[in-house]
Design an enzyme around this catalytic site. Structure first.
Site, short mmCIF file in Angstrom:
data_model
loop_
_atom_site.label_atom_id
_atom_site.label_comp_id
_atom_site.label_asym_id
_atom_site.label_seq_id
_atom_site.Cartn_x
_atom_site.Cartn_y
_atom_site.Cartn_z
N ASN A 7 -10.14 0.03 0.52
CA ASN A 7 -8.67 0.06 0.41
C ASN A 7 -8.29 -0.40 -1.00
O ASN A 7 -8.43 -1.57 -1.32
CB ASN A 7 -8.08 -0.86 1.48
N HIS A 48 -3.01 7.02 3.13
CA HIS A 48 -3.47 5.75 2.58
C HIS A 48 -4.80 5.39 3.26
O HIS A 48 -4.96 5.62 4.46
CB HIS A 48 -2.42 4.66 2.84
N CYS A 58 0.81 -1.22 0.00
CA CYS A 58 0.00 0.00 0.00
C CYS A 58 0.84 1.27 0.00
O CYS A 58 0.30 2.36 -0.17
CB CYS A 58 -0.95 -0.01 1.19
O1 UT7 Z 1 -3.49 -1.41 3.74
C1 UT7 Z 1 -2.41 -2.13 4.22
C2 UT7 Z 1 -2.32 -2.14 5.68
N1 UT7 Z 1 -3.51 -2.66 6.28
C3 UT7 Z 1 -4.04 -2.05 7.34
O2 UT7 Z 1 -3.57 -1.01 7.75
C4 UT7 Z 1 -5.19 -2.72 8.03
C5 UT7 Z 1 -5.00 -2.72 9.53
N2 UT7 Z 1 -6.00 -3.48 10.25
C6 UT7 Z 1 -7.27 -3.07 10.36
O3 UT7 Z 1 -7.67 -2.11 9.77
C7 UT7 Z 1 -8.18 -3.83 11.31
O4 UT7 Z 1 -7.42 -4.70 12.08
C8 UT7 Z 1 -9.31 -4.62 10.60
C9 UT7 Z 1 -10.32 -3.68 10.01
C10 UT7 Z 1 -8.72 -5.50 9.49
C11 UT7 Z 1 -10.02 -5.50 11.61
O5 UT7 Z 1 -10.53 -4.70 12.68
P1 UT7 Z 1 -10.24 -5.09 14.20
O6 UT7 Z 1 -10.92 -4.09 15.03
O7 UT7 Z 1 -8.76 -5.22 14.36
O8 UT7 Z 1 -10.96 -6.47 14.33
P2 UT7 Z 1 -10.35 -7.88 14.75
O9 UT7 Z 1 -9.55 -8.45 13.63
O10 UT7 Z 1 -9.71 -7.77 16.09
O11 UT7 Z 1 -11.67 -8.71 14.93
C12 UT7 Z 1 -12.60 -8.41 15.97
C13 UT7 Z 1 -13.79 -9.32 15.85
C14 UT7 Z 1 -13.39 -10.79 15.70
O12 UT7 Z 1 -14.35 -11.57 16.41
P3 UT7 Z 1 -14.03 -12.13 17.86
O13 UT7 Z 1 -12.80 -12.97 17.72
O14 UT7 Z 1 -13.80 -10.91 18.71
O15 UT7 Z 1 -15.25 -12.89 18.21
C15 UT7 Z 1 -13.53 -11.06 14.23
O16 UT7 Z 1 -13.82 -12.41 13.94
O17 UT7 Z 1 -14.52 -9.00 14.67
C16 UT7 Z 1 -14.72 -10.20 13.89
N3 UT7 Z 1 -14.75 -9.81 12.49
C17 UT7 Z 1 -15.88 -9.43 11.87
N4 UT7 Z 1 -17.15 -9.32 12.30
C18 UT7 Z 1 -18.07 -8.88 11.42
C19 UT7 Z 1 -13.72 -9.74 11.62
N5 UT7 Z 1 -14.16 -9.32 10.42
C20 UT7 Z 1 -15.51 -9.13 10.56
C21 UT7 Z 1 -16.52 -8.69 9.68
N6 UT7 Z 1 -17.77 -8.59 10.14
N7 UT7 Z 1 -16.27 -8.36 8.39
#
Ligand code: UT7
Length: 329
Positions: free
Chosen positions: A286, A256, A116
């Site tokens: 993204n 970004h 990215c």
């Molecule tokens: O562009 C290149 C660089 N990339 C980035 O900068 C991305 C950086 N990361 C992020 O933006 C975030 O980590 C995400 C948006 C990818 C994820 O958000 P998060 O707040 O970190 O969520 P998480 O991965 O900690 O997941 C929290 C919960 C999980 O459930 P449990 O384990 O707490 O029960 C996931 O399974 O949210 C769940 N989850 C979802 N729920 C509904 C993950 N994806 C989804 C979804 N819908 N699409």
């Protein structure tokens, strides 16, 4: 002798017509509009549909817009650098294909993969050619068809990405406009948190790699988030202090677009009001190498000569960085 600077003199962009909404994604995977909006800030993204259409399709559209706007001819271009993580093919380079599609005959071209941060790395590379006096007209493209490597059964990634391309024309100037400073970094520690495992020389495509879904984006979101917030905020603040800029001096942050929470944290660290931050993540998601040039393309009419602009990115690798430029038209 007065320094030659590289200044952006035109921008182009392209987003495909097909709109993939959160509502449509809710029918495909177990997710909600509320989760996507509060955790990431995306409402919809664009998807390139149709057979045999890859990143070059969108990149060529964005570059062609520059020719139409400026009257500059394809044969006037000396170099084209295409930042992409989703090249049309492993080889030849997508930049070569864009040149061929548009009749860019007097240039050399190549691809650059910095996830990215690709557009920033490519813009920095292009700047060196201009400052050295070696090239006069360089196109820098950021083009990614993320839908081609997205697993639409994996809710943790499929809600995040979209397809788009943006491009800028870079030319020399003796005035104090253009690219002033850049700070770019990589750290291979990130390769385990954000990658596509198969399809390269370590793990060539096979029935097994297909069955194991190894040709899709893998992301350990939590880890990447932590690194992204810290690195993007640090490098943006550092480039400001290295150039004696306060929040009041900066007209625009072009971040970004991976997560609205990351963008907010970077802006806060820079002491910038949200009105000075280009944000289109809610409409496009993204788009990897395309996020920054598509912002410039969409905001072009609001930009004024002399505006201090900070571009800032974080991506796979890890890669991250910031570029400080003074808008030139
Ligand atoms: O562009 C290149 C660089 N990339 C980035 O900068 C991305 C950086 N990361 C992020 O933006 C975030 O980590 C995400 C948006 C990818 C994820 O958000 P998060 O707040 O970190 O969520 P998480 O991965 O900690 O997941 C929290 C919960 C999980 O459930 P449990 O384990 O707490 O029960 C996931 O399974 O949210 C769940 N989850 C979802 N729920 C509904 C993950 N994806 C989804 C979804 N819908 N699409």
């Amino acid at each position: 002798m007065t320094k030659i600077r590289a200044v952006i003199t035109a921008v182009g962009g392209f987003v495909p017509d097909y709109v993939l909404t959160n509502e449509e994604l809710c029918k495909i995977v177990d997710t909600t509009d509320e989760w996507i909006m509060t955790r990431v800030g995306i409402k919809e993204r664009r998807i390139l549909k149709g057979d045999q259409k890859g990143s070059s399709e969108m990149g060529a559209e964005a570059v062609n817009q520059i020719f139409e706007k400026t009257g500059i001819k394809p044969e006037d271009i000396d170099l084209l650098i295409c930042a992409t993580t989703t090249p049309d093919h492993i080889f030849p380079a997508t930049g070569n294909i864009i040149c061929d599609k548009l009749g860019i005959k007097n240039a050399h071209s190549y691809d650059l993969n910095a996830g990215c941060s690709g557009f920033l790395f490519a813009l920095d590379a292009a700047t060196q050619y201009i400052e050295a006096g070696n090239k006069k007209k360089i196109i820098v493209v950021g083009a990614d068809k993320m839908s081609s490597i997205t697993d639409y059964t994996d809710r943790t990634t499929c809600v995040l990405f979209g397809d788009a391309a943006g491009a800028v024309l870079l030319e020399p100037t003796y005035e104090n406009f253009g690219i002033i400073d850049s700070m770019l970094f990589t750290d291979g520690v990130g390769r385990k948190y954000l990658n596509m495992k198969a399809g390269g020389s370590v793990m060539p495509p096979s029935h097994e790699t297909i069955d194991q879904k190894l040709h899709y984006v893998f992301q350990d979101g939590k880890h990447v988030f932590k690194y992204a917030v810290t690195s993007m905020a640090d490098v943006s603040a550092d480039i400001m202090s290295r150039n004696n800029l306060t929040g009041d001096d900066v007209a625009w942050l072009v971040p970004h677009q991976a997560n609205l929470r990351i963008i907010d944290a970077v802006a806060e660290r820079m002491g910038l009001d949200k009105s000075k931050v280009m944000i289109n993540i809610h409409r496009y998601g993204n788009t990897t190498s395309a996020t920054i040039p598509t912002c410039l393309w969409e905001w072009e009419k609001q930009l004024k000569k002399g505006d201090n602009i900070i571009l800032s990115a974080f991506g796979a690798g890890f890669t991250w960085g910031a570029i400080y430029l003074k808008w030139g038209y």
